[in-house]
Design a protein around this motif. Structure first.
Motif, PDB file in Angstrom:
ATOM      1  N   LEU A  63       0.570  -1.135  -0.140  1.00  0.00           N
ATOM      2  CA  LEU A  63       0.111  -0.101   0.064  1.00  0.00           C
ATOM      3  C   LEU A  63       0.689   1.390  -0.086  1.00  0.00           C
ATOM      4  CD1 LEU A  63      -2.555  -1.125   2.656  1.00  0.00           C
ATOM      5  CD2 LEU A  63      -2.931  -1.193   0.111  1.00  0.00           C
ATOM      6  N   PRO A  64       0.416   2.455  -0.765  1.00  0.00           N
ATOM      7  CA  PRO A  64       1.111   3.441  -0.936  1.00  0.00           C
ATOM      8  C   PRO A  64       1.016   4.428   0.512  1.00  0.00           C
ATOM      9  CG  PRO A  64      -0.704   3.584  -2.195  1.00  0.00           C
ATOM     10  CD  PRO A  64      -0.695   2.396  -1.662  1.00  0.00           C
ATOM     11  N   VAL A  65       1.289   3.915   1.696  1.00  0.00           N
ATOM     12  CA  VAL A  65       1.116   4.556   2.964  1.00  0.00           C
ATOM     13  C   VAL A  65       1.317   6.108   2.836  1.00  0.00           C
ATOM     14  CG1 VAL A  65       1.381   4.551   5.268  1.00  0.00           C
ATOM     15  CG2 VAL A  65       1.205   2.465   4.211  1.00  0.00           C
ATOM     16  N   GLY A  66       2.779   6.339   2.365  1.00  0.00           N
ATOM     17  CA  GLY A  66       3.260   7.588   2.281  1.00  0.00           C
ATOM     18  C   GLY A  66       2.505   8.705   1.532  1.00  0.00           C
ATOM     19  N   GLY A  67       2.145   8.043   0.357  1.00  0.00           N
ATOM     20  CA  GLY A  67       1.201   8.924  -0.663  1.00  0.00           C
ATOM     21  C   GLY A  67      -0.114   9.313  -0.149  1.00  0.00           C
ATOM     22  N   ILE A  68      -0.906   8.451   0.585  1.00  0.00           N
ATOM     23  CA  ILE A  68      -2.047   8.543   1.098  1.00  0.00           C
ATOM     24  C   ILE A  68      -2.136   9.449   2.103  1.00  0.00           C
ATOM     25  CG2 ILE A  68      -4.031   7.436   2.092  1.00  0.00           C
ATOM     26  CD1 ILE A  68      -3.408   4.978   0.620  1.00  0.00           C
ATOM     27  N   MET A  69      -1.040   9.333   3.061  1.00  0.00           N
ATOM     28  CA  MET A  69      -0.868  10.222   4.091  1.00  0.00           C
ATOM     29  C   MET A  69      -0.408  11.608   3.947  1.00  0.00           C
ATOM     30  SD  MET A  69       0.682   7.887   7.079  1.00  0.00           S
ATOM     31  CE  MET A  69       0.384   8.859   8.509  1.00  0.00           C
ATOM     32  N   ALA A  70       0.243  11.790   2.823  1.00  0.00           N
ATOM     33  CA  ALA A  70       0.524  13.066   2.322  1.00  0.00           C
ATOM     34  C   ALA A  70      -0.597  13.948   1.542  1.00  0.00           C
ATOM     35  CB  ALA A  70       1.795  12.811   1.155  1.00  0.00           C
ATOM     36  N   ALA A  71      -1.316  13.152   0.740  1.00  0.00           N
ATOM     37  CA  ALA A  71      -2.469  13.601   0.187  1.00  0.00           C
ATOM     38  C   ALA A  71      -3.541  14.184   0.895  1.00  0.00           C
ATOM     39  CB  ALA A  71      -3.179  12.582  -0.962  1.00  0.00           C
ATOM     40  N   GLU A  72      -3.846  13.362   2.133  1.00  0.00           N
ATOM     41  CA  GLU A  72      -4.936  13.496   2.947  1.00  0.00           C
ATOM     42  C   GLU A  72      -4.471  14.766   3.907  1.00  0.00           C
ATOM     43  OE1 GLU A  72      -8.060  12.578   3.272  1.00  0.00           O
ATOM     44  OE2 GLU A  72      -7.774  11.139   1.447  1.00  0.00           O
ATOM     45  N   ALA A  73      -3.165  14.623   4.472  1.00  0.00           N
ATOM     46  CA  ALA A  73      -2.811  15.924   5.257  1.00  0.00           C
ATOM     47  C   ALA A  73      -2.649  17.208   4.351  1.00  0.00           C
ATOM     48  CB  ALA A  73      -1.579  15.418   5.760  1.00  0.00           C
ATOM     49  N   GLY A  74      -2.155  16.909   3.371  1.00  0.00           N
ATOM     50  CA  GLY A  74      -2.052  18.236   2.651  1.00  0.00           C
ATOM     51  C   GLY A  74      -3.163  18.780   1.877  1.00  0.00           C
ATOM     52  N   ALA A  75      -4.163  18.151   1.841  1.00  0.00           N
ATOM     53  CA  ALA A  75      -5.444  18.806   1.518  1.00  0.00           C
ATOM     54  C   ALA A  75      -6.355  19.478   2.714  1.00  0.00           C
ATOM     55  CB  ALA A  75      -6.576  17.601   1.145  1.00  0.00           C
ATOM     56  N   VAL A  76      -6.031  18.850   3.956  1.00  0.00           N
ATOM     57  CA  VAL A  76      -6.813  19.454   5.095  1.00  0.00           C
ATOM     58  C   VAL A  76      -5.786  20.641   5.409  1.00  0.00           C
ATOM     59  CG1 VAL A  76      -6.670  19.206   7.673  1.00  0.00           C
ATOM     60  CG2 VAL A  76      -7.434  17.375   6.186  1.00  0.00           C
ATOM     61  N   LEU A  77      -4.559  20.724   5.458  1.00  0.00           N
ATOM     62  CA  LEU A  77      -3.782  21.928   5.709  1.00  0.00           C
ATOM     63  C   LEU A  77      -4.140  23.166   4.556  1.00  0.00           C
ATOM     64  CD1 LEU A  77      -0.256  20.508   6.425  1.00  0.00           C
ATOM     65  CD2 LEU A  77      -1.841  21.621   7.971  1.00  0.00           C
ATOM     66  N   ILE A  78      -4.288  22.882   3.240  1.00  0.00           N
ATOM     67  CA  ILE A  78      -4.620  23.847   2.513  1.00  0.00           C
ATOM     68  C   ILE A  78      -5.991  24.392   2.792  1.00  0.00           C
ATOM     69  CG2 ILE A  78      -5.159  24.142  -0.126  1.00  0.00           C
ATOM     70  CD1 ILE A  78      -2.981  22.266  -0.888  1.00  0.00           C
ATOM     71  N   MET A  79      -6.918  23.367   3.205  1.00  0.00           N
ATOM     72  CA  MET A  79      -8.164  23.857   3.568  1.00  0.00           C
ATOM     73  C   MET A  79      -8.121  24.765   4.612  1.00  0.00           C
ATOM     74  SD  MET A  79     -11.412  24.010   2.999  1.00  0.00           S
ATOM     75  CE  MET A  79     -11.953  22.945   1.937  1.00  0.00           C
ATOM     76  N   ALA A  80      -7.455  24.454   5.773  1.00  0.00           N
ATOM     77  CA  ALA A  80      -7.462  25.120   7.292  1.00  0.00           C
ATOM     78  C   ALA A  80      -6.878  26.596   6.604  1.00  0.00           C
ATOM     79  CB  ALA A  80      -6.355  24.307   7.999  1.00  0.00           C
ATOM     80  N   VAL A  81      -5.529  26.615   5.823  1.00  0.00           N
ATOM     81  CA  VAL A  81      -5.088  27.919   5.580  1.00  0.00           C
ATOM     82  C   VAL A  81      -6.161  28.774   4.765  1.00  0.00           C
ATOM     83  CG1 VAL A  81      -3.295  29.230   4.260  1.00  0.00           C
ATOM     84  CG2 VAL A  81      -2.684  27.010   5.667  1.00  0.00           C
ATOM     85  N   ALA A  82      -6.671  28.375   3.616  1.00  0.00           N
ATOM     86  CA  ALA A  82      -7.704  29.035   2.911  1.00  0.00           C
ATOM     87  C   ALA A  82      -8.998  29.497   3.699  1.00  0.00           C
ATOM     88  CB  ALA A  82      -8.290  28.023   1.878  1.00  0.00           C
ATOM     89  N   THR A  83      -9.318  28.692   4.738  1.00  0.00           N
ATOM     90  CA  THR A  83     -10.639  29.015   5.507  1.00  0.00           C
ATOM     91  C   THR A  83     -10.011  29.947   6.422  1.00  0.00           C
ATOM     92  OG1 THR A  83     -11.522  26.885   5.418  1.00  0.00           O
ATOM     93  CG2 THR A  83     -12.384  28.058   6.889  1.00  0.00           C
ATOM     94  N   GLY A  84      -8.966  30.058   7.041  1.00  0.00           N
ATOM     95  CA  GLY A  84      -8.490  31.068   7.896  1.00  0.00           C
ATOM     96  C   GLY A  84      -8.315  32.442   7.385  1.00  0.00           C
TER      97      GLY A  84
END
Length: 316
Positions: A63-84
């Motif tokens: 399983l691409p563990v690193g890729g999945i975690m990077a994609a999910e965490a990156g999406a959340v961080l972008i959403m948090a910054v944009a919302t803030g």
């Protein structure tokens, strides 16, 4: 067309269980005092058992563990910054979100309802799907807990509230979903697996997780509150269930995800917001009634939106 039918057929019992939970509470088929201990048992016992068994038995090396975690965490961080960055703009018409109301939107734009995700992944993809959702959970749950608390302290302005790293870290490291992911991965990578007695015991506990968790989700829906749903509620649906999965899909593709892994990443990002958002808002000065309305609206909308994201993945 067969793929569409498969997705809808898998989601149908999930939606039916959520609807049943709503009916059980609204028609008082069980006493209201049943739901709080049921939610606690699911959160602290049944769902951790499901995550441990799924991860301990999964073939993580493929399983691409690193890729999945990077994609999910990156999406959340972008959403948090944009919302803030949009906080001051959202104070204006038509949103008119004050500080506490803004934190409701902030939380409901990124906190995932893992209960629903596990149920759908298990129905669609079996144990491998549960393992993929568990990897997403390990990446996202600590992050959204930290970001949600920071947002509430910054914008809710509850008197006497203060930020303490120790409190935040303790909430993260004692989170049963995170602990169960760590235990399951450790058992897997250590070659231990599930011992003869422990494995069947956890399997029995895990069997109660999805039905009870989905019934509890349905019990939390307040259809009457949807009447007060306004632009901010619609915005929460767009942010959580359209923009966030689009970000996860784009970042996942950049990280080399494809097929089932990419579909699971999109599914997890498109989940409705988690009920814990309401509890956190109530404890830290957020707009808890607005959170409840957003949760109900997103859960209802999930029946239409989630299949679209699953089917949107190329090659799935």
């Amino acid at each position: 067309m067969p793929c569409v039918i498969q997705v809808l057929a898998t989601l149908a019992p999930v939606i039916a269980l959520i609807a049943l939970g709503h009916q059980m509470r609204s028609r008082r088929w069980v006493d209201d005092s049943f739901w709080l201990p049921a939610e606690r048992a699911t959160f602290f016992l049944f769902f951790p058992a499901l995550l441990i068994t799924a991860l301990a038995r999964a073939r993580l090396d493929g399983l691409p563990v690193g890729g999945i975690m990077a994609a999910e965490a990156g999406a959340v961080l972008i959403m948090a910054v944009a919302t803030g960055l949009a906080a001051s703009w959202l104070r204006q018409a038509p949103w008119r979100l004050d500080g506490p109301a803004f934190t409701s939107l902030f939380q409901c734009s990124m906190r995932p309802n893992t209960y629903v995700g596990l149920a759908v992944a298990a129905g669609l993809w079996g144990g491998q799907g549960v393992a993929l959702v568990a990897i997403c959970t390990a990446a996202v749950v600590p992050l959204v807990n930290l970001l949600g608390i920071l947002a509430l302290l910054r914008w809710a302005g509850k008197e006497g509230a203060s930020f303490r790293w120790g409190v935040v870290l303790r909430q993260i490291v004692t989170n049963p979903l995170i602990l169960s992911c760590v235990i399951g991965i450790a058992l897997n990578l250590g070659g231990i697996g599930l011992p003869p007695v422990v494995g069947p015991f956890l399997d029995i506990l895990a069997g109660a997780s999805l039905p009870l968790g989905l019934l509890a989700v349905g019990a939390g829906i307040r259809l009457g509150e949807l009447r007060r749903a306004g632009p901010s509620v619609a915005l929460s649906i767009a942010a959580k269930m359209a923009v966030l999965p689009l970000l996860a899909l784009a970042l996942g593709a950049l990280c080399g995800l494809e097929g089932l892994a990419l579909a699971a990443a999109a599914l997890y990002a498109a989940l409705p917001a988690a009920p814990v958002s309401y509890l956190v808002a109530r404890q830290m000065g957020g707009d808890a009634p607005l959170v409840a309305t957003m949760l109900s609206a997103q859960t209802v909308a999930a029946a239409l939106i989630m299949p679209v994201w699953i089917l949107a993945v190329p090659g799935y």
